[in-house]
Design a protein around this motif. Sequence first.
Motif, mmCIF file in Angstrom:
data_model
loop_
_atom_site.group_PDB
_atom_site.id
_atom_site.type_symbol
_atom_site.label_atom_id
_atom_site.label_comp_id
_atom_site.label_asym_id
_atom_site.label_seq_id
_atom_site.Cartn_x
_atom_site.Cartn_y
_atom_site.Cartn_z
ATOM 1 N N ASP A 1 1.114 -1.365 -0.304
ATOM 2 C CA ASP A 1 0.174 -0.386 -0.271
ATOM 3 C C ASP A 1 0.718 1.648 -0.126
ATOM 4 O OD1 ASP A 1 -2.482 -1.115 -0.394
ATOM 5 O OD2 ASP A 1 -2.820 -1.292 1.925
ATOM 6 N N CYS A 2 2.233 1.355 0.904
ATOM 7 C CA CYS A 2 3.062 2.558 0.719
ATOM 8 C C CYS A 2 2.918 3.237 -0.909
ATOM 9 C CB CYS A 2 3.807 2.454 1.613
ATOM 10 S SG CYS A 2 5.802 1.667 0.597
ATOM 11 N N PHE A 3 2.943 1.686 -1.729
ATOM 12 C CA PHE A 3 3.859 3.273 -2.656
ATOM 13 C C PHE A 3 2.520 2.675 -3.759
ATOM 14 C CE2 PHE A 3 5.351 2.198 -7.317
ATOM 15 C CZ PHE A 3 6.728 3.097 -7.327
ATOM 16 N N SER B 1 -2.104 9.106 -5.160
ATOM 17 C CA SER B 1 -2.628 10.359 -5.284
ATOM 18 C C SER B 1 -0.988 11.495 -6.153
ATOM 19 C CB SER B 1 -2.667 10.263 -3.392
ATOM 20 O OG SER B 1 -1.499 10.328 -2.845
ATOM 21 N N ARG B 2 -0.282 10.462 -6.281
ATOM 22 C CA ARG B 2 0.350 11.814 -7.712
ATOM 23 C C ARG B 2 1.880 12.385 -5.897
ATOM 24 N NH1 ARG B 2 -0.103 12.313 -11.850
ATOM 25 N NH2 ARG B 2 -2.140 11.470 -13.203
ATOM 26 N N THR B 3 2.027 11.577 -4.939
ATOM 27 C CA THR B 3 3.137 11.973 -3.761
ATOM 28 C C THR B 3 4.500 11.128 -3.932
ATOM 29 O OG1 THR B 3 1.557 10.314 -2.124
ATOM 30 C CG2 THR B 3 0.763 13.092 -2.340
ATOM 31 N N SER B 4 5.324 11.740 -3.216
ATOM 32 C CA SER B 4 6.398 10.738 -3.347
ATOM 33 C C SER B 4 6.315 9.366 -2.451
ATOM 34 C CB SER B 4 7.529 11.747 -2.486
ATOM 35 O OG SER B 4 8.297 10.602 -2.774
ATOM 36 N N PRO B 5 6.443 8.401 -2.199
ATOM 37 C CA PRO B 5 6.490 7.543 -1.550
ATOM 38 C C PRO B 5 6.530 7.800 -0.805
ATOM 39 C CG PRO B 5 7.190 6.058 -3.637
ATOM 40 C CD PRO B 5 6.647 7.707 -4.050
ATOM 41 N N THR B 6 6.285 6.602 0.663
ATOM 42 C CA THR B 6 7.013 7.205 2.436
ATOM 43 C C THR B 6 8.070 5.398 2.559
ATOM 44 O OG1 THR B 6 5.261 6.755 2.977
ATOM 45 C CG2 THR B 6 5.775 8.737 3.040
ATOM 46 N N PRO C 1 22.125 -11.787 3.480
ATOM 47 C CA PRO C 1 21.934 -10.966 2.712
ATOM 48 C C PRO C 1 21.294 -9.772 3.699
ATOM 49 C CG PRO C 1 19.956 -12.614 1.888
ATOM 50 C CD PRO C 1 21.217 -13.114 3.231
ATOM 51 N N THR C 2 21.001 -8.470 3.046
ATOM 52 C CA THR C 2 20.398 -7.097 3.639
ATOM 53 C C THR C 2 19.658 -6.286 3.036
ATOM 54 O OG1 THR C 2 22.401 -5.391 3.631
ATOM 55 C CG2 THR C 2 22.125 -6.446 5.971
ATOM 56 N N LEU C 3 18.401 -5.704 3.251
ATOM 57 C CA LEU C 3 17.806 -5.817 2.264
ATOM 58 C C LEU C 3 17.183 -4.393 1.975
ATOM 59 C CD1 LEU C 3 16.656 -6.007 -0.645
ATOM 60 C CD2 LEU C 3 14.461 -7.469 0.142
ATOM 61 N N ASN C 4 17.400 -2.901 1.044
ATOM 62 C CA ASN C 4 17.324 -1.647 1.985
ATOM 63 C C ASN C 4 16.694 -1.165 0.958
ATOM 64 O OD1 ASN C 4 18.871 -1.743 4.618
ATOM 65 N ND2 ASN C 4 20.922 -1.797 3.352
ATOM 66 N N THR C 5 15.695 0.388 1.270
ATOM 67 C CA THR C 5 14.572 1.037 0.696
ATOM 68 C C THR C 5 15.238 2.555 0.393
ATOM 69 O OG1 THR C 5 12.931 -0.657 0.351
ATOM 70 C CG2 THR C 5 12.493 1.993 0.067
ATOM 71 N N THR C 6 15.954 2.734 -0.465
ATOM 72 C CA THR C 6 16.232 4.385 -0.032
ATOM 73 C C THR C 6 15.009 5.193 -1.413
ATOM 74 O OG1 THR C 6 17.550 4.476 -1.934
ATOM 75 C CG2 THR C 6 17.850 4.485 0.243
ATOM 76 N N THR C 7 14.361 6.489 -1.074
ATOM 77 C CA THR C 7 13.345 6.931 -1.696
ATOM 78 C C THR C 7 14.521 8.506 -1.959
ATOM 79 O OG1 THR C 7 11.734 6.111 -0.453
ATOM 80 C CG2 THR C 7 11.371 7.796 -1.796
ATOM 81 N N GLY C 8 14.617 8.634 -3.111
ATOM 82 C CA GLY C 8 14.770 9.710 -3.489
ATOM 83 C C GLY C 8 15.054 10.377 -4.781
ATOM 84 N N ILE D 1 12.173 1.884 -8.880
ATOM 85 C CA ILE D 1 11.377 1.936 -9.473
ATOM 86 C C ILE D 1 10.721 2.981 -9.812
ATOM 87 C CG2 ILE D 1 8.644 1.232 -8.734
ATOM 88 C CD1 ILE D 1 9.815 -0.193 -6.827
ATOM 89 N N PRO D 2 10.634 4.135 -10.537
ATOM 90 C CA PRO D 2 10.628 5.410 -11.248
ATOM 91 C C PRO D 2 8.974 5.937 -10.377
ATOM 92 C CG PRO D 2 10.256 4.166 -13.265
ATOM 93 C CD PRO D 2 10.907 3.587 -11.925
ATOM 94 N N PHE D 3 8.537 6.322 -10.497
ATOM 95 C CA PHE D 3 6.802 7.094 -9.962
ATOM 96 C C PHE D 3 6.794 7.974 -9.975
ATOM 97 C CE2 PHE D 3 9.449 7.379 -6.408
ATOM 98 C CZ PHE D 3 9.628 8.521 -5.889
#
Length: 137
Positions: free
Chosen positions: A56-58, A64-69, A95-102, A135-137
């Motif tokens: 749901d976060c993405f 709603s055309r906002t940046s995902p958190t 392994p590690t899995l990280n997410t960044t939003t920029g 993933i582009p948005f």
Amino acid sequence: MRKLDQRGIGAMEFCLVAAPLFILMFAIFDLGRYAITMQSLRTLANAGARTWMINDCFVNSVMSRTSPTCSGDPLPSTAEKKAVAPMLFAGGLSPTLNTTTGGSALTVTASEPSFSMLMPIWGTSLNNPSASTTIPF
């Protein structure tokens, strides 16, 4: 003319050929292990990105055309990661899995921090591999 003594020639020739042969053989095994690890990291990063896209976060943010958190680990349990990429857990690795939003993209990065090459000829350039999916948005 006297005939030269030929005893031990076979052993000497084996010594001359065996060292490069074994170095080449172990180098091929080591590069194959690295290739399997990189492919598994790409698969894990893609699965994490797919999880964020379905999550749901993405979806709600894009609608709603906002940046995902989205932040943190999209696949928090070890069992979920093992189901996606079981080869990454061989030898006790984790392994590690990280997410960044920029900017206008969400990036999921999978890394194997405790992975190291077995052959010293590679140096440290191939240690700690990582793969990302954006993933582009």
